[in-house]
Design an enzyme around this catalytic site. Structure first.
Site, PDB file in Angstrom:
ATOM      1  N   HIS A  34       0.852  -1.193   0.000  1.00 47.41           N
ATOM      2  CA  HIS A  34       0.000   0.000   0.000  1.00 47.41           C
ATOM      3  C   HIS A  34       0.886   1.240   0.000  1.00 47.41           C
ATOM      4  O   HIS A  34       1.458   1.626   1.020  1.00 47.41           O
ATOM      5  CB  HIS A  34      -0.941   0.041   1.208  1.00 47.41           C
ATOM      6  CG  HIS A  34      -1.915   1.190   1.151  1.00 47.41           C
ATOM      7  ND1 HIS A  34      -3.204   1.057   0.669  1.00 47.41           N
ATOM      8  CD2 HIS A  34      -1.781   2.506   1.489  1.00 47.41           C
ATOM      9  CE1 HIS A  34      -3.820   2.232   0.723  1.00 47.41           C
ATOM     10  NE2 HIS A  34      -2.971   3.125   1.211  1.00 47.41           N
ATOM     11  N   CYS A  35       1.004   1.849  -1.167  1.00 47.69           N
ATOM     12  CA  CYS A  35       1.749   3.098  -1.289  1.00 47.69           C
ATOM     13  C   CYS A  35       1.184   3.843  -2.490  1.00 47.69           C
ATOM     14  O   CYS A  35       0.353   3.308  -3.218  1.00 47.69           O
ATOM     15  CB  CYS A  35       3.245   2.816  -1.439  1.00 47.69           C
ATOM     16  SG  CYS A  35       3.619   1.585  -2.682  1.00 47.69           S
ATOM     17  N   ARG A 133     -14.338  12.798   3.667  1.00 52.79           N
ATOM     18  CA  ARG A 133     -13.414  13.940   3.565  1.00 52.79           C
ATOM     19  C   ARG A 133     -12.531  13.814   2.315  1.00 52.79           C
ATOM     20  O   ARG A 133     -11.865  14.765   1.929  1.00 52.79           O
ATOM     21  CB  ARG A 133     -12.567  14.074   4.834  1.00 52.79           C
ATOM     22  CG  ARG A 133     -11.500  13.061   4.973  1.00 52.79           C
ATOM     23  CD  ARG A 133     -10.699  13.144   6.249  1.00 52.79           C
ATOM     24  NE  ARG A 133     -10.134  11.850   6.545  1.00 52.79           N
ATOM     25  CZ  ARG A 133      -9.049  11.334   5.979  1.00 52.79           C
ATOM     26  NH1 ARG A 133      -8.378  12.033   5.091  1.00 52.79           N
ATOM     27  NH2 ARG A 133      -8.619  10.131   6.297  1.00 52.79           N
ATOM     28  N   ASP A 253       2.182   2.994   3.118  1.00 55.26           N
ATOM     29  CA  ASP A 253       1.309   4.145   2.866  1.00 55.26           C
ATOM     30  C   ASP A 253       2.098   5.389   2.443  1.00 55.26           C
ATOM     31  O   ASP A 253       1.564   6.501   2.434  1.00 55.26           O
ATOM     32  CB  ASP A 253       0.417   4.465   4.076  1.00 55.26           C
ATOM     33  CG  ASP A 253      -0.620   5.525   3.762  1.00 55.26           C
ATOM     34  OD1 ASP A 253      -1.193   5.497   2.658  1.00 55.26           O
ATOM     35  OD2 ASP A 253      -0.851   6.408   4.608  1.00 55.26           O
TER      36      ASP A 253
HETATM   37  C1  0GY Z   1      -4.342   6.422   2.401  1.00 56.52           C
HETATM   38  C2  0GY Z   1      -5.153   7.316   3.206  1.00 56.52           C
HETATM   39  C3  0GY Z   1      -5.646   8.550   2.892  1.00 56.52           C
HETATM   40  C4  0GY Z   1      -5.755   9.093   1.601  1.00 56.52           C
HETATM   41  C5  0GY Z   1      -5.981   8.423   0.472  1.00 56.52           C
HETATM   42  O1  0GY Z   1      -6.531   8.249  -1.730  1.00 56.52           O
HETATM   43  C6  0GY Z   1      -6.298   9.022  -0.817  1.00 56.52           C
HETATM   44  O2  0GY Z   1      -6.355  10.238  -0.936  1.00 56.52           O
HETATM   45  O3  0GY Z   1      -5.949   7.119   0.466  1.00 56.52           O
HETATM   46  C7  0GY Z   1      -6.191   9.356   3.985  1.00 56.52           C
HETATM   47  O4  0GY Z   1      -6.272  10.583   3.839  1.00 56.52           O
HETATM   48  O5  0GY Z   1      -6.585   8.782   5.036  1.00 56.52           O
HETATM   49  O6  0GY Z   1      -4.563   5.230   2.396  1.00 56.52           O
HETATM   50  O7  0GY Z   1      -3.427   6.888   1.725  1.00 56.52           O
END
Ligand code: 0GY
Length: 301
Positions: A34-35, A133, A253
Protein backbone atom coordinates in the site's frame (compact mmCIF):
# COMPACT_ATOMS: atom_id res chain seq x y z
CA UNK A 1 12.54 29.29 -12.01
CA UNK A 2 8.85 28.96 -12.92
CA UNK A 3 6.25 28.39 -10.23
CA UNK A 4 5.15 24.77 -9.68
CA UNK A 5 1.98 23.73 -11.51
CA UNK A 6 0.25 23.02 -8.19
CA UNK A 7 0.76 24.52 -4.77
CA UNK A 8 0.50 21.91 -2.03
CA UNK A 9 -1.97 22.62 0.75
CA UNK A 10 -0.89 24.80 3.61
CA UNK A 11 0.12 22.71 6.59
CA UNK A 12 0.73 19.67 4.40
CA UNK A 13 3.45 17.43 5.79
CA UNK A 14 6.03 16.27 3.26
CA UNK A 15 7.25 12.65 3.48
CA UNK A 16 10.20 11.93 5.77
CA UNK A 17 13.40 13.21 4.11
CA UNK A 18 15.73 10.54 5.52
CA UNK A 19 13.99 7.46 6.95
CA UNK A 20 16.08 5.32 9.28
CA UNK A 21 17.42 1.93 8.23
CA UNK A 22 15.01 -0.55 9.81
CA UNK A 23 16.33 -2.94 12.42
CA UNK A 24 13.82 -5.53 11.26
CA UNK A 25 15.03 -7.29 8.11
CA UNK A 26 12.04 -8.09 5.93
CA UNK A 27 12.01 -11.52 4.27
CA UNK A 28 13.40 -11.82 0.77
CA UNK A 29 10.83 -10.82 -1.88
CA UNK A 30 8.81 -8.58 0.46
CA UNK A 31 6.04 -6.44 -1.04
CA UNK A 32 5.02 -2.96 0.16
CA UNK A 33 1.35 -3.48 -0.67
CA UNK A 34 0.00 0.00 0.00
CA UNK A 35 1.75 3.10 -1.29
CA UNK A 36 1.04 5.92 -3.69
CA UNK A 37 2.64 8.12 -6.33
CA UNK A 38 1.61 11.77 -6.58
CA UNK A 39 2.29 13.55 -9.83
CA UNK A 40 4.62 15.23 -10.40
CA UNK A 41 1.80 17.68 -10.91
CA UNK A 42 3.33 19.42 -13.91
CA UNK A 43 3.43 16.07 -15.73
CA UNK A 44 0.38 14.34 -14.25
CA UNK A 45 -2.02 17.07 -13.07
CA UNK A 46 -4.04 16.57 -9.91
CA UNK A 47 -7.79 16.09 -10.44
CA UNK A 48 -10.11 19.09 -10.46
CA UNK A 49 -12.37 17.15 -8.07
CA UNK A 50 -9.60 16.54 -5.50
CA UNK A 51 -10.15 17.36 -1.84
CA UNK A 52 -6.47 18.09 -1.17
CA UNK A 53 -3.35 19.08 -3.09
CA UNK A 54 -0.39 16.98 -2.01
CA UNK A 55 3.35 17.39 -2.39
CA UNK A 56 4.73 15.70 -5.49
CA UNK A 57 5.82 12.15 -4.67
CA UNK A 58 7.18 10.70 -7.90
CA UNK A 59 7.95 7.08 -8.73
CA UNK A 60 11.74 7.50 -8.48
CA UNK A 61 11.40 8.43 -4.80
CA UNK A 62 9.20 5.41 -4.22
CA UNK A 63 11.74 3.06 -5.79
CA UNK A 64 14.48 4.62 -3.63
CA UNK A 65 12.41 4.04 -0.49
CA UNK A 66 11.65 0.45 -1.54
CA UNK A 67 15.37 -0.27 -1.83
CA UNK A 68 16.25 1.58 1.36
CA UNK A 69 13.72 -0.42 3.41
CA UNK A 70 14.77 -3.74 1.85
CA UNK A 71 11.56 -4.41 -0.07
CA UNK A 72 11.39 -6.00 -3.47
CA UNK A 73 8.09 -4.81 -4.93
CA UNK A 74 5.29 -2.28 -4.55
CA UNK A 75 1.54 -2.22 -4.94
CA UNK A 76 0.65 1.34 -5.87
CA UNK A 77 -2.84 2.44 -4.93
CA UNK A 78 -4.50 5.26 -6.83
CA UNK A 79 -4.98 8.18 -4.45
CA UNK A 80 -8.05 10.39 -4.53
CA UNK A 81 -6.05 13.50 -5.49
CA UNK A 82 -5.70 11.95 -8.96
CA UNK A 83 -9.41 11.04 -9.21
CA UNK A 84 -10.08 8.51 -11.97
CA UNK A 85 -7.12 9.73 -14.02
CA UNK A 86 -4.70 6.84 -13.67
CA UNK A 87 -1.87 8.25 -15.82
CA UNK A 88 0.63 8.75 -12.99
CA UNK A 89 -0.10 5.22 -11.74
CA UNK A 90 0.25 3.67 -15.19
CA UNK A 91 3.48 5.56 -15.81
CA UNK A 92 4.91 4.22 -12.55
CA UNK A 93 3.83 0.65 -13.30
CA UNK A 94 5.24 0.78 -16.82
CA UNK A 95 8.57 2.02 -15.49
CA UNK A 96 8.92 -0.41 -12.59
CA UNK A 97 10.66 -3.30 -14.37
CA UNK A 98 7.68 -5.44 -13.44
CA UNK A 99 8.25 -4.74 -9.74
CA UNK A 100 5.02 -2.80 -9.20
CA UNK A 101 1.36 -3.65 -9.65
CA UNK A 102 -1.53 -1.26 -9.17
CA UNK A 103 -4.99 -0.53 -7.89
CA UNK A 104 -6.86 2.02 -10.01
CA UNK A 105 -9.92 4.21 -9.68
CA UNK A 106 -12.39 3.99 -12.55
CA UNK A 107 -15.69 5.61 -13.51
CA UNK A 108 -18.78 3.57 -14.29
CA UNK A 109 -18.49 4.36 -17.99
CA UNK A 110 -14.84 3.28 -18.30
CA UNK A 111 -14.41 1.52 -21.64
CA UNK A 112 -13.42 -2.13 -22.02
CA UNK A 113 -10.37 -0.94 -23.95
CA UNK A 114 -9.27 1.26 -21.03
CA UNK A 115 -9.73 -1.58 -18.54
CA UNK A 116 -7.63 -3.79 -20.78
CA UNK A 117 -4.95 -1.10 -21.05
CA UNK A 118 -4.85 -0.79 -17.26
CA UNK A 119 -4.62 -4.57 -16.97
CA UNK A 120 -1.72 -4.65 -19.43
CA UNK A 121 0.08 -2.00 -17.36
CA UNK A 122 -0.26 -4.12 -14.21
CA UNK A 123 -3.47 -2.96 -12.57
CA UNK A 124 -5.15 -5.77 -10.63
CA UNK A 125 -7.83 -3.99 -8.65
CA UNK A 126 -10.12 -1.00 -8.25
CA UNK A 127 -10.47 1.12 -5.14
CA UNK A 128 -13.77 2.30 -3.67
CA UNK A 129 -13.57 5.00 -1.01
CA UNK A 130 -16.33 5.69 1.48
CA UNK A 131 -14.34 8.35 3.33
CA UNK A 132 -16.31 11.56 2.87
CA UNK A 133 -13.41 13.94 3.56
CA UNK A 134 -11.67 12.40 0.53
CA UNK A 135 -14.40 11.77 -2.05
CA UNK A 136 -18.01 12.29 -3.03
CA UNK A 137 -19.05 8.69 -2.38
CA UNK A 138 -20.48 6.97 -5.45
CA UNK A 139 -23.97 5.42 -5.32
CA UNK A 140 -24.02 1.72 -4.51
CA UNK A 141 -25.53 0.70 -7.86
CA UNK A 142 -22.58 2.39 -9.60
CA UNK A 143 -20.14 0.53 -7.38
CA UNK A 144 -21.93 -2.76 -8.03
CA UNK A 145 -21.79 -2.16 -11.78
CA UNK A 146 -18.04 -1.50 -11.62
CA UNK A 147 -17.50 -4.55 -9.40
CA UNK A 148 -19.27 -6.76 -11.92
CA UNK A 149 -17.21 -5.40 -14.80
CA UNK A 150 -13.85 -5.96 -13.14
CA UNK A 151 -14.80 -9.46 -12.04
CA UNK A 152 -14.33 -10.70 -15.59
CA UNK A 153 -10.71 -9.46 -15.50
CA UNK A 154 -10.02 -11.38 -12.30
CA UNK A 155 -9.42 -8.12 -10.44
CA UNK A 156 -10.33 -7.41 -6.83
CA UNK A 157 -11.71 -4.45 -4.88
CA UNK A 158 -9.88 -2.34 -2.34
CA UNK A 159 -12.21 -0.60 0.10
CA UNK A 160 -11.41 2.46 2.16
CA UNK A 161 -13.99 2.83 4.91
CA UNK A 162 -14.05 3.97 8.53
CA UNK A 163 -15.28 1.74 11.34
CA UNK A 164 -18.32 3.86 12.20
CA UNK A 165 -19.70 3.29 8.68
CA UNK A 166 -19.19 -0.47 8.70
CA UNK A 167 -22.57 -1.51 10.22
CA UNK A 168 -24.43 0.34 7.47
CA UNK A 169 -22.23 -1.03 4.68
CA UNK A 170 -21.77 -4.58 6.00
CA UNK A 171 -24.38 -6.22 3.76
CA UNK A 172 -23.19 -4.27 0.74
CA UNK A 173 -19.66 -5.52 1.29
CA UNK A 174 -20.74 -9.15 1.63
CA UNK A 175 -22.72 -8.81 -1.63
CA UNK A 176 -19.61 -7.93 -3.66
CA UNK A 177 -18.59 -10.62 -6.13
CA UNK A 178 -14.80 -10.33 -5.98
CA UNK A 179 -12.01 -10.49 -3.42
CA UNK A 180 -12.39 -7.43 -1.20
CA UNK A 181 -9.38 -5.89 0.59
CA UNK A 182 -9.95 -3.42 3.43
CA UNK A 183 -7.46 -0.60 3.80
CA UNK A 184 -6.06 -0.01 7.29
CA UNK A 185 -8.34 -2.57 9.01
CA UNK A 186 -11.31 -0.31 8.15
CA UNK A 187 -9.86 2.34 10.45
CA UNK A 188 -10.83 1.18 13.95
CA UNK A 189 -11.10 3.64 16.80
CA UNK A 190 -8.11 2.37 18.77
CA UNK A 191 -9.23 4.04 21.98
CA UNK A 192 -11.88 1.31 22.11
CA UNK A 193 -11.40 -2.30 23.18
CA UNK A 194 -9.67 -4.44 20.50
CA UNK A 195 -11.93 -7.28 21.72
CA UNK A 196 -15.03 -5.06 21.86
CA UNK A 197 -18.19 -4.89 19.74
CA UNK A 198 -16.92 -2.42 17.16
CA UNK A 199 -13.79 -4.31 16.18
CA UNK A 200 -15.58 -7.65 16.60
CA UNK A 201 -17.79 -6.65 13.68
CA UNK A 202 -14.79 -6.16 11.42
CA UNK A 203 -13.27 -9.44 12.61
CA UNK A 204 -16.59 -11.19 11.91
CA UNK A 205 -16.71 -9.70 8.40
CA UNK A 206 -13.22 -10.82 7.43
CA UNK A 207 -13.24 -14.16 9.21
CA UNK A 208 -16.68 -15.36 8.05
CA UNK A 209 -16.13 -14.41 4.41
CA UNK A 210 -13.30 -16.15 2.61
CA UNK A 211 -13.11 -13.41 -0.05
CA UNK A 212 -12.32 -10.69 2.52
CA UNK A 213 -8.74 -9.51 3.09
CA UNK A 214 -7.31 -6.74 5.27
CA UNK A 215 -4.32 -4.43 5.25
CA UNK A 216 -2.75 -4.03 8.68
CA UNK A 217 -1.28 -0.74 7.55
CA UNK A 218 -1.18 2.83 8.86
CA UNK A 219 -0.65 2.64 12.61
CA UNK A 220 0.42 6.26 12.12
CA UNK A 221 -3.14 7.20 11.05
CA UNK A 222 -4.86 5.31 13.83
CA UNK A 223 -2.67 5.88 16.85
CA UNK A 224 -3.48 8.12 19.76
CA UNK A 225 -0.47 7.11 21.88
CA UNK A 226 1.81 8.04 18.98
CA UNK A 227 5.06 7.08 17.22
CA UNK A 228 7.37 5.30 17.01
CA UNK A 229 5.82 2.39 18.97
CA UNK A 230 2.17 2.85 17.93
CA UNK A 231 1.45 0.88 21.08
CA UNK A 232 -2.34 1.29 20.99
CA UNK A 233 -2.69 -0.07 17.42
CA UNK A 234 -0.70 -3.26 18.02
CA UNK A 235 -3.50 -5.40 19.58
CA UNK A 236 -5.84 -4.56 16.69
CA UNK A 237 -3.36 -5.42 13.95
CA UNK A 238 -2.08 -8.51 15.78
CA UNK A 239 -5.63 -9.80 16.13
CA UNK A 240 -6.21 -9.44 12.38
CA UNK A 241 -2.88 -11.06 11.45
CA UNK A 242 -3.60 -14.02 13.72
CA UNK A 243 -7.26 -14.39 12.65
CA UNK A 244 -6.73 -14.35 8.87
CA UNK A 245 -2.98 -15.02 8.43
CA UNK A 246 -3.43 -15.96 4.76
CA UNK A 247 -5.41 -12.86 3.83
CA UNK A 248 -3.47 -9.96 5.32
CA UNK A 249 -1.24 -7.39 3.60
CA UNK A 250 1.07 -4.67 4.86
CA UNK A 251 2.15 -1.37 3.32
CA UNK A 252 4.03 1.80 4.19
CA UNK A 253 1.31 4.14 2.87
CA UNK A 254 4.16 6.35 1.60
CA UNK A 255 4.01 9.36 1.07
CA UNK A 256 1.42 9.39 3.88
CA UNK A 257 -1.25 11.81 2.62
CA UNK A 258 -3.20 14.02 5.02
CA UNK A 259 -1.30 13.33 8.20
CA UNK A 260 -1.64 16.33 10.45
CA UNK A 261 0.11 15.38 13.67
CA UNK A 262 3.37 13.76 12.59
CA UNK A 263 5.14 12.35 9.56
CA UNK A 264 6.27 8.78 10.20
CA UNK A 265 9.81 7.60 9.77
CA UNK A 266 9.26 4.75 7.28
CA UNK A 267 12.11 2.75 8.83
CA UNK A 268 10.29 2.80 12.17
CA UNK A 269 7.09 1.67 10.45
CA UNK A 270 9.01 -1.41 9.26
CA UNK A 271 10.20 -1.99 12.82
CA UNK A 272 6.53 -2.16 13.85
CA UNK A 273 5.94 -5.26 11.68
CA UNK A 274 7.38 -7.90 14.06
CA UNK A 275 5.16 -6.54 16.85
CA UNK A 276 2.02 -7.45 14.88
CA UNK A 277 3.32 -10.52 13.01
CA UNK A 278 5.33 -12.15 15.72
CA UNK A 279 6.68 -15.27 14.02
CA UNK A 280 8.80 -15.71 10.91
CA UNK A 281 5.96 -17.72 9.40
CA UNK A 282 3.41 -14.92 9.90
CA UNK A 283 5.88 -12.37 8.54
CA UNK A 284 6.49 -14.47 5.44
CA UNK A 285 2.74 -14.70 4.75
CA UNK A 286 2.11 -11.01 5.44
CA UNK A 287 4.99 -9.61 3.41
CA UNK A 288 5.59 -12.17 0.67
CA UNK A 289 3.17 -15.08 0.19
CA UNK A 290 -0.12 -13.17 0.46
CA UNK A 291 0.74 -10.15 -1.72
CA UNK A 292 2.39 -12.40 -4.29
CA UNK A 293 -0.73 -14.60 -4.48
CA UNK A 294 -2.96 -11.56 -4.98
CA UNK A 295 -0.80 -9.42 -7.27
CA UNK A 296 1.68 -11.76 -8.98
CA UNK A 297 -0.22 -15.09 -8.96
CA UNK A 298 1.73 -16.25 -12.01
CA UNK A 299 4.92 -16.17 -9.89
CA UNK A 300 3.53 -17.18 -6.49
CA UNK A 301 4.72 -20.46 -5.05
C1 0GY B 1 -4.34 6.42 2.40
C2 0GY B 1 -5.15 7.32 3.21
C3 0GY B 1 -5.65 8.55 2.89
C4 0GY B 1 -5.75 9.09 1.60
C5 0GY B 1 -5.98 8.42 0.47
O1 0GY B 1 -6.53 8.25 -1.73
C6 0GY B 1 -6.30 9.02 -0.82
O2 0GY B 1 -6.36 10.24 -0.94
O3 0GY B 1 -5.95 7.12 0.47
C7 0GY B 1 -6.19 9.36 3.99
O4 0GY B 1 -6.27 10.58 3.84
O5 0GY B 1 -6.58 8.78 5.04
O6 0GY B 1 -4.56 5.23 2.40
O7 0GY B 1 -3.43 6.89 1.73
Amino acid sequence: MSAPAFQMDEGWLVFHPAPSVPQFKVPSGAVDAHCHVFGPGDQFPYAATRKYTPCDAPKEKLWALRDHLGFDRNVIVQATCHGADNRALVDALENSDGRARGVATVARDVSDAELQRLNDAGVRGVRFSFVKRLVDVLPRDTLTAIAERIQTLGWHLVIYVESQDLPDLYDFFTSLPTIVVFDHMARPDVTKDPQGDEFDLFIKLVSENENMWAKVSCPDRLTVTGPPEYRDVIPFAKRVVETIPDRVLWGTDWPHPNLKSHMPDDGKLVDYIPKIAVTRELQQKLLVDNPMRLYWPEEAS
